[in-house]
Motif scaffolding. Structure first.
Motif, PDB file in Angstrom:
ATOM      1  N   ASP A  80       0.507  -1.068  -0.078  1.00  0.00           N
ATOM      2  CA  ASP A  80      -0.050  -0.044  -0.452  1.00  0.00           C
ATOM      3  C   ASP A  80       0.658   1.473  -0.072  1.00  0.00           C
ATOM      4  O   ASP A  80       2.118   1.622   1.071  1.00  0.00           O
ATOM      5  CB  ASP A  80      -1.083   0.476   1.162  1.00  0.00           C
ATOM      6  CG  ASP A  80      -2.105   1.138   0.784  1.00  0.00           C
ATOM      7  OD1 ASP A  80      -2.085   1.527   0.330  1.00  0.00           O
ATOM      8  OD2 ASP A  80      -2.306   1.319   2.481  1.00  0.00           O
ATOM      9  N   ARG A  85      -1.935   3.796  -5.216  1.00  0.00           N
ATOM     10  CA  ARG A  85      -3.469   3.924  -4.675  1.00  0.00           C
ATOM     11  C   ARG A  85      -4.212   4.803  -6.012  1.00  0.00           C
ATOM     12  O   ARG A  85      -4.732   4.633  -6.163  1.00  0.00           O
ATOM     13  CB  ARG A  85      -3.811   4.976  -3.399  1.00  0.00           C
ATOM     14  CG  ARG A  85      -3.504   4.202  -2.143  1.00  0.00           C
ATOM     15  CD  ARG A  85      -4.208   5.206  -0.287  1.00  0.00           C
ATOM     16  NE  ARG A  85      -3.719   4.041  -0.174  1.00  0.00           N
ATOM     17  CZ  ARG A  85      -4.233   4.221   1.611  1.00  0.00           C
ATOM     18  NH1 ARG A  85      -4.915   5.372   1.707  1.00  0.00           N
ATOM     19  NH2 ARG A  85      -4.044   3.406   2.249  1.00  0.00           N
ATOM     20  N   MET A 103       0.273   3.724   5.248  1.00  0.00           N
ATOM     21  CA  MET A 103       1.471   3.945   3.779  1.00  0.00           C
ATOM     22  C   MET A 103       2.645   3.791   5.228  1.00  0.00           C
ATOM     23  O   MET A 103       2.964   4.639   5.165  1.00  0.00           O
ATOM     24  CB  MET A 103       0.583   4.467   2.685  1.00  0.00           C
ATOM     25  CG  MET A 103      -0.261   4.180   2.724  1.00  0.00           C
ATOM     26  SD  MET A 103      -0.830   5.574   1.420  1.00  0.00           S
ATOM     27  CE  MET A 103      -1.910   6.905   2.080  1.00  0.00           C
TER      28      MET A 103
END
Length: 364
Positions: A80, A85, A103
Motif C-alpha cells: 500500500d 492508490r 502507508m
C-alpha cells in the motif's frame, strides 16, 4: 505566486527544460520559495526493456533518481503506497501528521519531520501515467492545496513530452546501440548519412547453435541465447566497445580507434579474454580485424539500419568462422596481431577474400 503565474512559468520557462530532472530541479526550487514545499516526488511509468518506471525526488535543492525494474515494480504492487492508490483510481491524497493512513512511505516522511503530504495523478493522453507528491515541514494552507491542484494539468502537460523524449532515446540506444542511438536521436536519419570509422571490428557467434536449437525447447533456447549475449555485451561495453547488432546467434561490434590503433586492439583482446572466463553454458568464437568501415544509415527509404559495412566487416566475420576449425576461442588478422603479443596459427583462404590470411591467437 498565483496558480496562473505558476502555470505560465511551466508553459514558458518549464517547457524549455530537456529532461525531467532539469524540470524538477527548477520547479522544486520555485515551489520551495513560493509555497514552502520542501519535497517534490515525481514518478512515471515508461516503455523500457528493463525498467517499469522512473522516479525523481527534489529535496533540499538536490535531485535524486531511481529506476524501478519490472521485478521491483511487481513487488511494489502488493504494498500500500500513494503511487499504488493513485494508479488504482484515487483522485488525490491529502494527509497530515501523524495520520499516514497505513502507508509506510508517508509514515517515513512524517518521522523525518514532514507534516503535510499531498499527491495527484498524471494522465498522458487520458491514460494514467504516474503521479506527483508534495511534502512540507509546515502545514499547507487550503490556498496552497488549491494552487497545487490547479497547476496539475500544466505540470502533466510539460512532463509528458519529457517522458516521451526519455523513452525514445532509451529505446533507440537499446535497439541500435548507445552511439548509433544517440546519433539517430540527434538527427542523423537521412539515408546515406555516415562517416568512415577506423576501428577494430568484432564478430562473434555461438558454436554449435544449430545443434543446440534442435535439442532445446524454445524457451530454453532463448534463455541460453540471452544469457550468452548478456555476457558478450557486458565484456564488449566494459572495454569501450559498441555493440551494433545481433545477427542470429552472432554479434557485431566495433572498438573505435579514438586513442590509437594499439589501444583499440588491446581493448578488443581484453574483452574477448574476459568473455572467455565468464562463459559457462556455451562456447563463443571471436574474430577480430582492424580496418576502416562505413558507419551510418544504410537501407531502403522506408527501412533503415544504422550499422557498419565494408570489406573489413566481412573479413572479421570470415576470421570468426575459423575459430572452431582451428580450436581457438579468439582469432585475429595481422592488422590486429601487430599490436600486442600474438602467435601465428595458420595461413588460410577465406571466402570472399582475395589473398590467404595468416590468423593469430593470443600468445598467452
Amino acid at each position: 505566486m498565483t496558480s496562473a503565474e505558476i502555470i505560465h512559468w511551466l508553459l514558458t520557462e518549464g517547457r524549455l527544460c530537456t529532461s525531467s530532472p532539469e524540470l524538477l530541479k527548477k520547479f522544486g526550487t520555485l515551489l520551495e520559495v513560493e509555497l514552502g514545499c520542501d519535497r517534490v516526488w515525481l514518478g512515471t511509468s515508461v516503455l523500457h526493456p528493463q525498467a517499469a518506471g522512473y522516479v525523481w525526488f527534489y529535496e533540499e535543492g538536490t535531485i535524486r533518481e531511481r529506476i524501478f525494474s519490472y521485478e521491483e515494480d511487481a513487488l511494489l504492487q502488493n504494498i500500500d503506497s500513494p503511487a499504488i492508490r493513485l494508479k488504482n483510481g484515487v483522485n488525490e491524497i491529502h494527509l497530515q501528521a501523524p495520520d499516514a493512513d497505513g502507508m509506510q512511505d508517508v509514515e517515513d516522511l512524517f518521522n523525518r519531520g514532514y507534516v503535510d503530504f499531498f499527491a495527484l495523478s498524471f494522465f498522458f493522453q487520458g491514460k494514467w501515467s504516474g503521479g506527483i507528491t508534495y511534502s512540507s515541514r509546515t502545514p499547507f494552507t487550503q490556498e496552497k492545496i488549491d494552487i497545487l491542484r490547479a497547476i496539475n494539468p500544466a505540470i502533466s502537460a510539460v512532463v509528458e513530452p519529457l517522458t516521451c523524449r526519455l523513452v525514445t532515446s532509451t529505446l533507440l540506444e537499446t535497439y541500435l546501440g548507445a552511439d548509433a542511438g544517440r546519433r539517430v536521436f540527434l538527427g542523423q536519419v537521412k539515408r546515406g548519412d555516415g562517416q568512415t570509422l577506423r576501428s577494430v571490428i568484432w564478430f562473434s557467434d555461438i558454436r554449435g547453435f544449430t545443434r543446440m536449437s534442435e535439442r532445446l525447447e524454445l524457451n530454453q533456447l532463448l534463455e541460453t541465447l540471452n544469457s550468452a549475449f548478456e555476457q558478450v555485451v557486458k565484456a564488449v561495453e566494459a572495454n569501450g566497445g559498441q555493440v551494433l547488432k545481433f545477427i542470429g546467434d552472432g554479434l557485431l561490434a566495433v572498438f573505435p580507434c579514438d586513442q590509437g590503433d594499439a589501444q583499440a586492439c588491446e581493448a578488443a583482446r581484453k574483452a574477448a579474454t574476459q568473455l572467455s572466463s565468464n562463459l559457462s553454458e556455451v562456447e563463443v568464437g571471436v574474430g577480430l580485424h582492424l580496418g576502416d568501415v562505413n558507419y551510418g544509415n544504410i537501407g531502403a527509404p522506408g527501412r533503415l539500419d544504422f550499422t557498419v559495412i565494408g570489406s573489413d566487416v566481412n573479413l572479421a566475420a570470415r576470421v570468426e568462422s575459423q575459430t572452431g576449425k582451428l580450436g581457438q576461442m579468439m582469432l585475429a588478422t595481422p592488422a590486429v596481431a601487430k599490436h600486442g603479443s600474438w602467435k601465428a596459427i595458420e595461413k588460410v583462404s577465406l571466402k570472399g577474400v582475395a589473398q590467404p590470411v595468416v590468423l593469430y591467437a593470443p600468445n598467452d
